[in-house]
Scaffold this motif. Structure first.
Motif, PDB file in Angstrom:
ATOM      1  N   LYS A  97      -3.980  23.402  14.399  1.00 36.29           N
ATOM      2  CA  LYS A  97      -4.067  23.683  15.037  1.00 36.29           C
ATOM      3  C   LYS A  97      -6.145  23.102  15.495  1.00 36.29           C
ATOM      4  CE  LYS A  97      -5.396  27.852  13.555  1.00 36.29           C
ATOM      5  NZ  LYS A  97      -4.498  28.228  12.100  1.00 36.29           N
ATOM      6  N   SER A  98      -6.431  23.141  14.107  1.00 37.04           N
ATOM      7  CA  SER A  98      -8.318  22.092  13.962  1.00 37.04           C
ATOM      8  C   SER A  98      -7.886  20.628  13.984  1.00 37.04           C
ATOM      9  CB  SER A  98      -8.612  22.447  12.630  1.00 37.04           C
ATOM     10  OG  SER A  98      -9.298  23.861  12.524  1.00 37.04           O
ATOM     11  N   THR A  99      -6.816  20.119  13.886  1.00 38.97           N
ATOM     12  CA  THR A  99      -6.328  18.742  14.151  1.00 38.97           C
ATOM     13  C   THR A  99      -6.472  18.688  15.035  1.00 38.97           C
ATOM     14  OG1 THR A  99      -5.389  18.455  11.648  1.00 38.97           O
ATOM     15  CG2 THR A  99      -5.347  16.719  13.195  1.00 38.97           C
TER      16      THR A  99
ATOM     17  N   ALA B 254     -13.581  25.828  21.166  1.00 36.71           N
ATOM     18  CA  ALA B 254     -13.983  26.160  20.589  1.00 36.71           C
ATOM     19  C   ALA B 254     -12.893  26.957  19.030  1.00 36.71           C
ATOM     20  CB  ALA B 254     -14.136  27.532  20.959  1.00 36.71           C
ATOM     21  N   ASP B 255     -13.284  25.797  18.289  1.00 38.38           N
ATOM     22  CA  ASP B 255     -12.257  26.419  16.542  1.00 38.38           C
ATOM     23  C   ASP B 255     -12.567  27.939  16.033  1.00 38.38           C
ATOM     24  OD1 ASP B 255     -10.804  25.958  14.852  1.00 38.38           O
ATOM     25  OD2 ASP B 255     -11.319  23.620  14.212  1.00 38.38           O
ATOM     26  N   GLU B 256     -11.598  28.315  16.467  1.00 43.73           N
ATOM     27  CA  GLU B 256     -12.390  29.835  15.981  1.00 43.73           C
ATOM     28  C   GLU B 256     -13.528  30.464  15.907  1.00 43.73           C
ATOM     29  OE1 GLU B 256     -10.514  30.539  12.770  1.00 43.73           O
ATOM     30  OE2 GLU B 256      -9.588  29.423  12.482  1.00 43.73           O
ATOM     31  N   PRO B 257     -14.220  30.361  17.575  1.00 44.56           N
ATOM     32  CA  PRO B 257     -15.825  30.652  17.478  1.00 44.56           C
ATOM     33  C   PRO B 257     -16.363  31.999  17.310  1.00 44.56           C
ATOM     34  CG  PRO B 257     -14.305  30.842  19.791  1.00 44.56           C
ATOM     35  CD  PRO B 257     -13.347  30.962  18.934  1.00 44.56           C
TER      36      PRO B 257
HETATM   37 MG   LIG Z   1      -8.637  25.220  11.506  1.00 47.10          MG
END
Ligand SMILES: [Mg+2]
Ligand SMILES: Nc1ncnc2c1ncn2[C@@H]1O[C@H](COP(=O)(O)OP(=O)(O)O)[C@@H](O)[C@H]1O
Lengths: 425, 245
Positions: free
Chosen positions: B50-52, B171-174
């Protein structure tokens, strides 16, 4: 926004932002910043103080030379290293008084001249004897060229010279040393084994800090007519001539005229090197100034190397700063800062840091200069001052050190990968 | 939804990390399209990529292969400085850990992207103020991050992301660092932004966070395993575990 204007405006903005950012950063880390710029501070302070001392020394010597008179010209016999007269007997080289007759007529740039020779002899007045006193044979123009007038009595007249009279003049110091009255004219003194009548008193030599200001026996002087001295030697005396040009500006003309005149009088063949030397104080001064400037620059450069050492401190602090602010750099990149923006930020920070160090150093240098200038026992440094070029150069060099040593950390920061930077710690 | 213009188009994106001699396929052939004013949640287990994906979408990273078009521009062929410009103008990124600069006030933090904008911005303060008002922090402009609560910090971060009117808000895990109450606050803000027309992509692994979005993309081992409107996906998530699809 106008496209032509937008680039310079952007650059200016980037600069202004980077500078204000750098100031904030430095302010936040006050102590650390001051400590790391210590190298720069000490470097600049010592550079400026050394240059100030040298400049002061130079100014002092120049003012001495000014008192001494920059329009003076010295003429003395020499045997040339090359040419026809290389191996002539020494005795044929010496000056003869008749060679100088008519010099003033043929050399319009020369104001006056005196034949002169210095010897050492003893002087006795009543019961008092002084050994190895400076005895000079002079003509009346000497007083004007040397700016040392006769303050009591009279100078040597033309008749004193032609008749080689046994008359003499004393310096104030010698008169006092011999315990004579203030007005000692018509007293008799014995110089060597001849008796002379005192006809006047010559003002003491001005005390000069650098040139021959040794004091001691040098201040006890007795003068006799040049011709008297010459004849006492059996007309075989070596002597020199001291002349004054009408002003320092025409010294070189005067030198050329004298050279031309003497070559004729001494029958030097065309193209042969002369058997005499003509030296103007003016050209000496120029040589001295050149040497002094070079010396100052060399000293400045040597001390300037210490600034480079200071630069290593700057590099160190910038590297620490970059690694401490890795996350911040990552964030700045994430919101759109490019390579150039980050590079500028850190480079400007290093340069601002160095320039602040440079300014503090300059202040410290000024303080040191003021201190040296006021050391009571050392009066040759009284005129110490920091020349404008030295101040500008130190600041410029500080900025350069900032760029040079800030570049590596700044590039390191600018090349950080944003994701890795944000993952830092 | 499909009449709206395409904002993001990914075609067969791969992102392979080399660790020693080993290859890690963080993204393994991802293709998808995101349309304007979509509100998408990306879900998946830890390590699913996901973050990638978000970093690639945010132009913080480059794909090993594949094509990524943002606003019809192919970013895969851009140079670093063009990517920096894209990050500045088209992307608003919100991080799990806020990433505010500690020594700067909220206002200064929000202004930050404007400093790097290619156009001269003369009314930075005003714009930053407006952005802070938009996230409901109009009165806390001079506070430093350590004087703000977690929810407020994240709202400052959102204001910063919005300041250049980006094409997408990523938004990455906001809500990953927030408690459930403040999470709701941020999600409410996102919903409002979505209603105002903002395109949003959000990573989360919590179903009750994801259900705020209108579309849910699920990932596993660097691949998209499902991509459905939230209503359909919700049914699927309520099946007993291990039931399969
Ligand atoms: Mg991540
Ligand atoms: N810089 C990296 N170097 C090597 N492997 C990485 C790197 N970043 C991520 N990975 C790997 O890629 C995969 C996907 O990671 P990530 O996208 O962070 O997952 P998620 O955000 O879904 O938890 C993981 O297996 C992770 O270990």
């Amino acid at each position: 926004m106008n496209t032509i204007l937008s680039l310079p405006i952007r650059l200016l903005r980037l600069m202004a932002q980077s500078i204000s950012l750098a100031l904030v950063q430095i302010w936040v880390n006050k102590t650390r910043s001051v400590l790391t710029t210590l190298g720069i501070i000490i470097g600049v302070a010592s550079v400026t103080a050394v240059i100030a001392a040298l400049s002061g020394l130079k100014a002092k010597i120049m003012s001495d030379i000014e008192t001494f008179g920059t329009n003076r010209i010295f003429i003395w016999p020499t045997r040339p290293d090359t040419g026809k007269y290389k191996n002539v007997p020494w005795d044929s080289i010496r000056f003869k008084p008749e060679q100088f007759e008519g010099l003033l007529t043929y050399c319009p740039s020369v104001a006056s001249f005196t034949q002169i020779d210095d010897e050492r002899d003893s002087i006795r007045y009543k019961e008092k004897t002084l050994e190895r006193i400076r005895l000079s044979g002079i003509e009346s123009a000497w007083h004007q060229i040397e700016s040392r007038p006769v303050i009591i009595g009279r100078a040597f007249s033309a008749i004193d010279q032609t008749q080689a009279r046994s008359v003499c003049l004393l310096s104030q110091n010698l008169r006092d040393k011999l315990g004579m009255d203030r007005d000692c004219t018509n007293e008799l003194v014995t110089i060597g084994y001849r008796t002379y009548r005192v006809i006047g008193v010559v003002e003491n030599r001005p005390s000069m800090s650098m040139i021959g200001g040794a004091g001691g026996n040098e201040d006890y002087e007795v003068f006799i007519p040049f011709q008297t001295m010459y004849r006492n030697s059996g007309n075989r005396m070596w002597f020199m001539v001291m002349a004054a040009s009408k002003s320092a500006d025409v010294s070189e003309e005067a030198k050329a005229e004298i050279t031309f005149f003497l070559r004729q009088r001494r029958h030097i063949e065309p193209g042969e090197p002369p058997t005499f030397n003509v030296q103007t104080v003016e050209s000496e001064v120029r040589t001295f100034q050149k040497i002094a400037t070079r010396f100052t620059l060399v000293a400045g450069a040597i001390v300037g190397i210490s600034l480079l050492v200071g630069g290593i401190g700057i590099m160190n602090i910038m590297l620490v700063s970059v690694s401490e602010r890795t996350r911040e750099i990552g964030l700045r990149k994430a919101v759109g800062a490019g390579f150039a923006a980050i590079l500028t930020q850190f480079l400007v920070e290093a340069v601002v840091l160095c320039c602040i160090g440079g300014l503090i150093g300059l202040g410290l240098g000024q303080l040191l200069t003021t201190i040296i200038a006021h050391i009571p026992q050392v009066d040759i440094l009284d005129k110490a001052y920091i020349p404008a070029w030295a101040a500008l150069m130190s600041l410029g060099f500080s900025a350069f050190v900032g760029i040079f040593f800030g570049l590596f950390p700044a590039v390191k920061a600018a090349r950080l990968d944003p994701i890795e930077a944000l993952r830092h710690e | 939804m499909s009449e709206k213009p395409v904002v993001i188009r990914l075609h067969d994106i791969r992102r392979i990390y080399k660790v020693g001699s080993e290859q890690i396929r963080a993204l393994d052939g991802v293709s998808l399209e995101i349309y304007q004013n979509e509100y998408v949640a990306v879900m998946g287990h830890s390590g699913s990529g996901k973050s990638t994906l978000m970093n690639l979408l945010g132009c913080l990273d480059r794909a090993t292969s594949g094509v990524y078009e943002l606003d019809k521009q192919d970013t895969t062929r851009m140079g670093n400085s063009d990517l920096a410009r894209v990050r500045n103008e088209k992307i608003g990124f919100v991080f799990q850990s806020f990433e505010l600069l500690p020594r700067f006030s909220a206002l200064k933090n929000v202004e930050l992207p404007l400093i790097y904008s290619r156009q001269a911005v003369w009314n930075r303060k005003e714009l930053a103020h407006k952005a802070l008002e938009r996230v409901g922090l109009g009165e806390r402009t001079s506070h430093r991050p350590n004087q703000l609560s977690g929810g407020e910090k994240q709202r400052v971060a959102v204001a910063r992301a919005l300041i250049n009117n980006p094409s997408i808000l990523l938004a990455d895990e906001p809500t990953g660092n927030l408690d459930s109450k403040t999470s709701e606050e941020i999600l409410g803000l996102f919903r409002r932004l979505h209603e105002e027309g903002q395109t949003i992509i959000m990573v989360t692994h919590e179903a009750d966070v994801a259900c705020h979005a209108k579309r849910i993309i699920r990932m596993r081992d660097g691949k998209v395993i499902s991509d459905l409107p939230t209503e359909e996906d919700t049914v699927w998530t309520h099946r007993p575990a291990g039931a399969g699809r």
